[in-house]
Scaffold this motif. Sequence first.
Motif, PDB file in Angstrom:
ATOM      1  N   ALA A   1      44.994  45.502  39.030  1.00  0.00           N
ATOM      2  CA  ALA A   1      44.101  45.389  37.871  1.00  0.00           C
ATOM      3  C   ALA A   1      44.098  46.673  37.054  1.00  0.00           C
ATOM      4  CB  ALA A   1      42.687  45.051  38.338  1.00  0.00           C
ATOM      5  N   SER A   2      44.228  47.806  37.748  1.00  0.00           N
ATOM      6  CA  SER A   2      44.236  49.097  37.043  1.00  0.00           C
ATOM      7  C   SER A   2      45.421  49.199  36.097  1.00  0.00           C
ATOM      8  CB  SER A   2      44.282  50.243  38.050  1.00  0.00           C
ATOM      9  OG  SER A   2      45.444  50.177  38.849  1.00  0.00           O
ATOM     10  N   ILE A   3      46.562  48.699  36.518  1.00  0.00           N
ATOM     11  CA  ILE A   3      47.770  48.722  35.686  1.00  0.00           C
ATOM     12  C   ILE A   3      47.604  47.808  34.476  1.00  0.00           C
ATOM     13  CG2 ILE A   3      50.181  47.948  35.633  1.00  0.00           C
ATOM     14  CD1 ILE A   3      49.892  50.680  36.860  1.00  0.00           C
ATOM     15  N   THR A   4      47.084  46.616  34.709  1.00  0.00           N
ATOM     16  CA  THR A   4      46.874  45.675  33.601  1.00  0.00           C
ATOM     17  C   THR A   4      45.920  46.257  32.570  1.00  0.00           C
ATOM     18  OG1 THR A   4      47.270  43.780  35.057  1.00  0.00           O
ATOM     19  CG2 THR A   4      46.090  43.351  33.004  1.00  0.00           C
ATOM     20  N   LEU A   5      44.803  46.828  33.031  1.00  0.00           N
ATOM     21  CA  LEU A   5      43.836  47.420  32.106  1.00  0.00           C
ATOM     22  C   LEU A   5      44.416  48.616  31.367  1.00  0.00           C
ATOM     23  CD1 LEU A   5      40.538  47.247  34.184  1.00  0.00           C
ATOM     24  CD2 LEU A   5      40.943  46.141  31.979  1.00  0.00           C
ATOM     25  N   ALA A   6      45.129  49.491  32.092  1.00  0.00           N
ATOM     26  CA  ALA A   6      45.712  50.676  31.457  1.00  0.00           C
ATOM     27  C   ALA A   6      46.746  50.284  30.413  1.00  0.00           C
ATOM     28  CB  ALA A   6      46.338  51.583  32.517  1.00  0.00           C
ATOM     29  N   GLN A   7      47.578  49.296  30.720  1.00  0.00           N
ATOM     30  CA  GLN A   7      48.566  48.836  29.740  1.00  0.00           C
ATOM     31  C   GLN A   7      47.875  48.201  28.532  1.00  0.00           C
ATOM     32  OE1 GLN A   7      51.609  46.660  32.427  1.00  0.00           O
ATOM     33  NE2 GLN A   7      52.804  47.673  30.814  1.00  0.00           N
ATOM     34  N   GLY A   8      46.818  47.435  28.783  1.00  0.00           N
ATOM     35  CA  GLY A   8      46.079  46.841  27.670  1.00  0.00           C
ATOM     36  C   GLY A   8      45.481  47.900  26.767  1.00  0.00           C
ATOM     37  N   LEU A   9      44.894  48.921  27.370  1.00  0.00           N
ATOM     38  CA  LEU A   9      44.321  50.027  26.594  1.00  0.00           C
ATOM     39  C   LEU A   9      45.385  50.739  25.773  1.00  0.00           C
ATOM     40  CD1 LEU A   9      41.972  51.582  29.286  1.00  0.00           C
ATOM     41  CD2 LEU A   9      41.210  50.697  27.078  1.00  0.00           C
ATOM     42  N   LEU A  10      46.490  51.053  26.415  1.00  0.00           N
ATOM     43  CA  LEU A  10      47.542  51.837  25.764  1.00  0.00           C
ATOM     44  C   LEU A  10      48.278  51.040  24.701  1.00  0.00           C
ATOM     45  CD1 LEU A  10      49.039  54.547  25.745  1.00  0.00           C
ATOM     46  CD2 LEU A  10      50.521  53.664  27.554  1.00  0.00           C
ATOM     47  N   GLU A  11      48.674  49.814  25.041  1.00  0.00           N
ATOM     48  CA  GLU A  11      49.485  49.017  24.120  1.00  0.00           C
ATOM     49  C   GLU A  11      48.692  48.490  22.918  1.00  0.00           C
ATOM     50  OE1 GLU A  11      52.658  48.561  24.197  1.00  0.00           O
ATOM     51  OE2 GLU A  11      53.245  49.203  26.216  1.00  0.00           O
TER      52      GLU A  11
END
Length: 320
Positions: free
Chosen positions: A54-64
């Motif tokens: 979930a941390s990866i999904t959220l971080a990618q969503g924030l960044l992208e």
Amino acid sequence: MNLYIRFCFIALFISMFSAQSYSQKYPRSPKYEEYIKKYKALAMQQQKEYKIPASITLAQGLLESAAGTSRLAVKGNNHFGIKCKEEWTGGRIYHTDDAPDECFRTYNSAEESYVDHSLFLAKRKYYVSLFDLDIYDYKGWAYGLQQCGYATDKSYGAKLVNLIETYELYKYDKGMTDDKRKLADDIYEIKVKTPDRTAHPSMANWRRRIHQTNDIHYITAQENDTYEKIAYDTRLTIKRLLKYNEATGNVKLKEGDIVFLQAKKKYASKNNKLHTVREGESLHSISQLYGMRLKTLYKLNKLPDNYTPVPGDVLKLRKK
């Protein structure tokens, strides 16, 4: 192990051990925190279904998506910068990225974008090596995405790690809420599995949406809903569901009623201090509206057991 997967593993370890620390520090932006609050449950749901942290999904969503404010996110609900690719048959939007006017996917909702992101990683050979990593190894996933070609930015992995650690996104990999209470994993995958399809044919592939108030997860009752149906759909026991909602088994639900999937808090949130009673409200419905205990509502306002709310009455929701 084929040559491509082997290359990804080798490149992953080289990147993790040789890459210098990314110097940019993300401030704890209210915009980023609001995005996390809005989409953390969805990210945890993706982890349960597709085994992507979930941390990866959220971080990618924030960044992208620049926390949901990018042109792709606003106009196309594309939170992960996913380009069309040959197999894509859905909506399209053109945007300059690595080259002018590149084709990007569009979706009907952010939820569709999150699901497509999971499928994009789970079904493409480029990322298969990542699924051999521990689900809690967010650094491995972050640098692995970079090395296996998700983005051309050479600092992509370090940026993801920076976001995860700045906003403590790793806690969502373990199903933790902001107040450190562990959530039951079951409530994030609540697809209806009706044994009698003829009784509810339109609900065979339906999912209940999860919302939050006072940092407590809840769903809204649908037409002809009962606590028994909701307990079945959410994998909770009827006893626990009734306890969370301070209800008895013979209470009938109306469409739109709030049904909590976690215990209510003692008081309403800091932003809600008073409530003016409206026509048709009960003390129970008011306590549900703010996610606070019914007992506290009585006690704060020094109400007798036989009190009936009168439109215009003002009730305290907090001590101060």
